[in-house]
Design a protein around this motif. Structure first.
Motif, PDB file in Angstrom:
ATOM      1  N   TYR A 182       0.607  -1.092  -0.009  1.00 44.70           N
ATOM      2  CA  TYR A 182      -0.006  -0.033  -0.172  1.00 44.70           C
ATOM      3  C   TYR A 182       0.960   1.422   0.072  1.00 44.70           C
ATOM      4  CZ  TYR A 182      -3.721  -3.356   1.615  1.00 44.70           C
ATOM      5  OH  TYR A 182      -4.412  -4.554   1.693  1.00 44.70           O
ATOM      6  N   ALA A 183       1.998   1.202   0.795  1.00 46.51           N
ATOM      7  CA  ALA A 183       2.825   2.445   0.885  1.00 46.51           C
ATOM      8  C   ALA A 183       3.500   2.679  -0.511  1.00 46.51           C
ATOM      9  CB  ALA A 183       3.822   2.287   2.188  1.00 46.51           C
ATOM     10  N   VAL A 184       4.022   1.672  -1.096  1.00 46.96           N
ATOM     11  CA  VAL A 184       4.760   1.908  -2.303  1.00 46.96           C
ATOM     12  C   VAL A 184       3.634   2.284  -3.245  1.00 46.96           C
ATOM     13  CG1 VAL A 184       6.046   0.789  -4.150  1.00 46.96           C
ATOM     14  CG2 VAL A 184       6.732   0.136  -1.785  1.00 46.96           C
ATOM     15  N   ALA A 185       2.638   1.738  -3.480  1.00 51.51           N
ATOM     16  CA  ALA A 185       1.541   2.051  -4.438  1.00 51.51           C
ATOM     17  C   ALA A 185       1.018   3.497  -4.341  1.00 51.51           C
ATOM     18  CB  ALA A 185       0.361   0.958  -4.401  1.00 51.51           C
ATOM     19  N   LEU A 186       0.857   4.049  -3.087  1.00 54.24           N
ATOM     20  CA  LEU A 186       0.500   5.215  -2.773  1.00 54.24           C
ATOM     21  C   LEU A 186       1.491   6.288  -3.120  1.00 54.24           C
ATOM     22  CD1 LEU A 186      -2.043   6.858  -1.660  1.00 54.24           C
ATOM     23  CD2 LEU A 186      -0.658   7.144   0.575  1.00 54.24           C
ATOM     24  N   PHE A 187       2.735   5.977  -2.861  1.00 56.01           N
ATOM     25  CA  PHE A 187       3.959   6.780  -3.216  1.00 56.01           C
ATOM     26  C   PHE A 187       3.823   7.169  -4.727  1.00 56.01           C
ATOM     27  CE2 PHE A 187       8.271   6.903  -4.902  1.00 56.01           C
ATOM     28  CZ  PHE A 187       8.751   8.168  -4.520  1.00 56.01           C
ATOM     29  N   PHE A 188       3.721   6.288  -5.692  1.00 53.95           N
ATOM     30  CA  PHE A 188       3.533   6.327  -6.976  1.00 53.95           C
ATOM     31  C   PHE A 188       2.575   7.125  -7.432  1.00 53.95           C
ATOM     32  CE2 PHE A 188       6.774   2.797  -7.215  1.00 53.95           C
ATOM     33  CZ  PHE A 188       7.739   3.098  -7.894  1.00 53.95           C
ATOM     34  N   VAL A 189       1.503   6.886  -6.802  1.00 53.72           N
ATOM     35  CA  VAL A 189       0.154   7.822  -7.100  1.00 53.72           C
ATOM     36  C   VAL A 189       0.455   9.122  -6.609  1.00 53.72           C
ATOM     37  CG1 VAL A 189      -2.128   8.161  -6.386  1.00 53.72           C
ATOM     38  CG2 VAL A 189      -1.366   5.879  -6.729  1.00 53.72           C
ATOM     39  N   VAL A 190       1.111   9.457  -5.782  1.00 53.35           N
ATOM     40  CA  VAL A 190       1.412  10.916  -5.251  1.00 53.35           C
ATOM     41  C   VAL A 190       2.240  11.525  -6.086  1.00 53.35           C
ATOM     42  CG1 VAL A 190       2.353  12.514  -3.537  1.00 53.35           C
ATOM     43  CG2 VAL A 190       0.930  10.545  -2.934  1.00 53.35           C
ATOM     44  N   VAL A 191       3.408  10.721  -6.636  1.00 53.86           N
ATOM     45  CA  VAL A 191       4.286  11.494  -7.545  1.00 53.86           C
ATOM     46  C   VAL A 191       3.583  11.463  -9.035  1.00 53.86           C
ATOM     47  CG1 VAL A 191       6.459  10.964  -8.997  1.00 53.86           C
ATOM     48  CG2 VAL A 191       6.219  10.374  -6.477  1.00 53.86           C
ATOM     49  N   ALA A 192       2.804  10.473  -9.539  1.00 53.29           N
ATOM     50  CA  ALA A 192       2.255  10.750 -10.638  1.00 53.29           C
ATOM     51  C   ALA A 192       1.151  11.592 -10.827  1.00 53.29           C
ATOM     52  CB  ALA A 192       1.645   9.420 -11.041  1.00 53.29           C
ATOM     53  N   THR A 193       0.504  11.847  -9.721  1.00 55.07           N
ATOM     54  CA  THR A 193      -0.466  12.975  -9.715  1.00 55.07           C
ATOM     55  C   THR A 193       0.061  14.333  -9.901  1.00 55.07           C
ATOM     56  OG1 THR A 193      -2.043  11.484  -8.079  1.00 55.07           O
ATOM     57  CG2 THR A 193      -2.478  13.732  -8.130  1.00 55.07           C
ATOM     58  N   ARG A 194       1.153  14.577  -9.398  1.00 56.41           N
ATOM     59  CA  ARG A 194       1.729  15.964  -9.619  1.00 56.41           C
ATOM     60  C   ARG A 194       2.109  16.236 -11.050  1.00 56.41           C
ATOM     61  NH1 ARG A 194       2.952  20.329  -6.215  1.00 56.41           N
ATOM     62  NH2 ARG A 194       5.040  21.249  -6.893  1.00 56.41           N
ATOM     63  N   PHE A 195       2.723  15.268 -11.408  1.00 59.99           N
ATOM     64  CA  PHE A 195       2.819  15.310 -13.042  1.00 59.99           C
ATOM     65  C   PHE A 195       1.828  15.604 -13.647  1.00 59.99           C
ATOM     66  CE2 PHE A 195       6.882  13.816 -11.832  1.00 59.99           C
ATOM     67  CZ  PHE A 195       7.947  14.192 -12.856  1.00 59.99           C
ATOM     68  N   LEU A 196       0.597  14.955 -13.385  1.00 63.33           N
ATOM     69  CA  LEU A 196      -0.746  14.922 -14.305  1.00 63.33           C
ATOM     70  C   LEU A 196      -1.296  16.235 -14.066  1.00 63.33           C
ATOM     71  CD1 LEU A 196      -2.450  11.565 -13.350  1.00 63.33           C
ATOM     72  CD2 LEU A 196      -1.542  12.375 -15.687  1.00 63.33           C
ATOM     73  N   TRP A 197      -0.715  16.982 -13.133  1.00 65.23           N
ATOM     74  CA  TRP A 197      -1.375  18.470 -12.781  1.00 65.23           C
ATOM     75  C   TRP A 197      -0.399  19.495 -13.375  1.00 65.23           C
ATOM     76  CZ3 TRP A 197      -5.951  20.538 -11.758  1.00 65.23           C
ATOM     77  CH2 TRP A 197      -6.050  21.951 -11.323  1.00 65.23           C
TER      78      TRP A 197
END
Length: 532
Positions: A301-316
């Motif tokens: 869960y921690a690794v997956a959420l980390f990648f989501v947080v990073v990707a979300t910033r690029f997407l914005w």
């Protein structure tokens, strides 16, 4: 009350922060790593982050010192990208990360997932801006990161309160959420606007530097507390007041400015060091009570959420950078065309920090008026902690080499020195005209040697910048400026040693020694500033 743990925290974090300056590792990252290690040493007390301490007592002075060091004019010029990041991105990240967490963690309610999204939404740009200054990012990118860090906490705290109201059973609606956000933003701005002029008037009319500096230390707490009393954003109130006072700091007495600069540098150094050390020290507290989520599941869960947080910033960041230019001819005409390099750094600089942890620790233990435990609270704490650590370590360590790899155009130091020299020349000309006008008045009559001394000081200040463009000494490798500074310090050092010998021989007393040494200290500081 046992003060020893607090003293150990402050002393230890300050020592490691100072040691970090001799290493290529940014101080925030080293402090977090040391905190992680120290947290499991035997005999180390528990340092649980208390949101009732972090938010009202640590956050205001950190915001204040960062905002007073910022440029109001630069922030105003970058208002659109700053607003898109500090408001738009935080709300986007709240929903995007919350929805992803809802899909990743089996059984996690969407409302609790949105609480997690709001908690990890605001980047803490303290580490990012420290790296930016160290590596030499363009000033526009540094301004955007600073502006985002000043305002995004207010958006995240408001989004968190709205999401929390749904979970704990108090009820919330879209209209209520928008209303709460507007009250926080508009109210915080209004409180800041109301306070800034009276506080500045007090700063300029208090004649005692000690009183002025005491007021300076109280200002961020006064602004924050006043706004919170009206359920407005204390973060925005502090930033508004600090930007105004920083913009008008030239109107304050010089002695106050000298003391204030030293005091706030010390305060910022101590608080920032302690805050990042505290992040690492939270590991035992966060791991306690994970229960069924320990082990592989929690790590996934921690690794997956980390990648989501990073990707979300690029997407914005990328659409927010280029879409407005495509849609608005006015923006294209008014703003310079951004390169592809800037958005990469801004997106990768989304490191999380102590505010996310403090918000997470403020999550209540129960919901429905105390009838049930808050769903997945311990897991939310754990995922917040791992996201903070992951972004600080992964992004923080890789940001300097990324900046070097992108090869941003370096500022021309000679052009900057020429601009400084031209500004100094214009100021010196006005000062010389003022001196000539004053000396024509009989009330300002001076013996010729003293009048010549005033002119020589002015001439030295005017020539100092031009001399930095001169050649270096072939024997020592020093510029003319360096040699002047070194000789000036040697002369002052000789005077200082003689004053001490006179005190030791009882020719002067300690009070006179302190007066003479302070005079020399001011002269040395003035000589250093002239040639810095």
């Amino acid at each position: 009350m046992d003060v020893m743990p607090l003293l150990l925290l402050v002393a230890g974090s300050a020592a490691f922060a100072a040691a970090a300056r001799r290493t290529p590792v940014p101080a925030p990252l080293l402090l977090v790593a040391v905190g992680l290690v120290v947290s499991y040493l035997p005999g180390v007390p528990d340092y649980t982050l208390d949101p009732d301490v972090v938010l009202p007592l640590l956050l205001p002075p950190l915001l204040y010192t960062s905002a007073t060091d910022s440029s109001y004019l630069d922030l105003r010029a970058q208002l659109r990208p700053v607003a898109l990041l500090s408001v738009g991105y935080v709300l986007f990240a709240t929903f995007a990360v919350g929805w992803a967490a809802y899909l990743i963690v089996p059984g996690l309610p969407l409302t609790a997932a949105l609480v997690l999204g709001a908690v990890v939404a605001p980047p803490d740009a303290v580490a990012a801006t420290a790296v930016a200054r160290r590596v030499g990012l363009p000033s526009r990118i540094t301004t955007i990161l600073q502006g985002e860090s000043l305002l995004n906490d207010a958006t995240a705290i408001t989004a968190y309160k709205v999401a929390l109201a749904v979970v704990v059973g108090e009820g919330a609606s879209w209209a209520g959420g928008i209303e709460e956000f507007l009250v926080a933003a508009v109210g915080g701005t209004a409180v800041g606007l109301i306070l800034m002029a009276p506080l500045h008037w007090l700063r300029t009319h208090l004649k005692e530097p000690l009183l002025q500096n005491t007021l300076s230390l109280l200002i961020p707490f006064v602004a924050y507390a006043a706004a919170e009393q009206f359920h407005a954003s204390g973060v925005i109130a502090v930033v508004v007041v600090a930007l105004y006072l920083g913009h008008r700091a030239w109107e304050v007495d010089f002695a106050t400015r000298l003391q204030e600069e030293a005091v706030w540098k010390m305060v910022a150094f101590v608080l920032e060091s302690a805050v990042f050390a505290l992040i690492g020290l939270q590991l035992p507290v966060v791991l306690k009570g994970l229960g069924a989520y320990e082990g592989v599941d929690a790590a996934w869960y921690a690794v997956a959420l980390f990648f989501v947080v990073v990707a979300t910033r690029f997407l914005w960041v990328y659409p927010a950078t280029f879409l407005p230019r495509l849609l608005s001819a006015r923006i294209r005409a008014r703003e310079e065309n951004p390169t592809w390099r800037g958005p990469i750094v801004i997106a990768w600089a989304g490191m999380r920090g102590v505010v996310s942890l403090a918000i997470a620790f403020s999550i209540p233990l129960t919901v429905d008026h105390g009838d049930a435990p808050f769903p997945y609270r311990n897991l939310i704490l754990f995922l917040t902690f791992t996201t903070v650590i992951g972004t600080l370590v992964v992004q923080g360590l890789s940001l300097p080499p990324l900046i070097r790899l992108l090869k941003f155009p370096e500022p021309d130091p000679q052009a900057a020195t020429l601009a400084e020299a031209n500004a100094q020349a214009q100021a010196s000309r006005v000062a010389e005209e003022r001196l000539d006008a004053l000396l024509t008045d009989e009330r300002n009559a001076l013996p010729p040697p003293l009048a010549d001394r005033l002119r020589s000081v002015l001439e030295r200040r005017r020539n100092a910048v031009w001399e930095r463009l001169g050649q270096v000494n072939p024997v020592t490798g020093e510029t003319v400026d360096d040699t002047y500074r070194r000789l000036s310090r040697e002369m002052i050092s000789a005077e200082r040693e003689m004053f001490v010998r006179l005190r030791d021989g009882r020719y002067i007393d300690d009070e006179m020694l302190r007066t003479l040494l302070r005079r020399l200290d001011l002269e040395e500081a003035a000589a250093f500033r002239e040639t810095a």
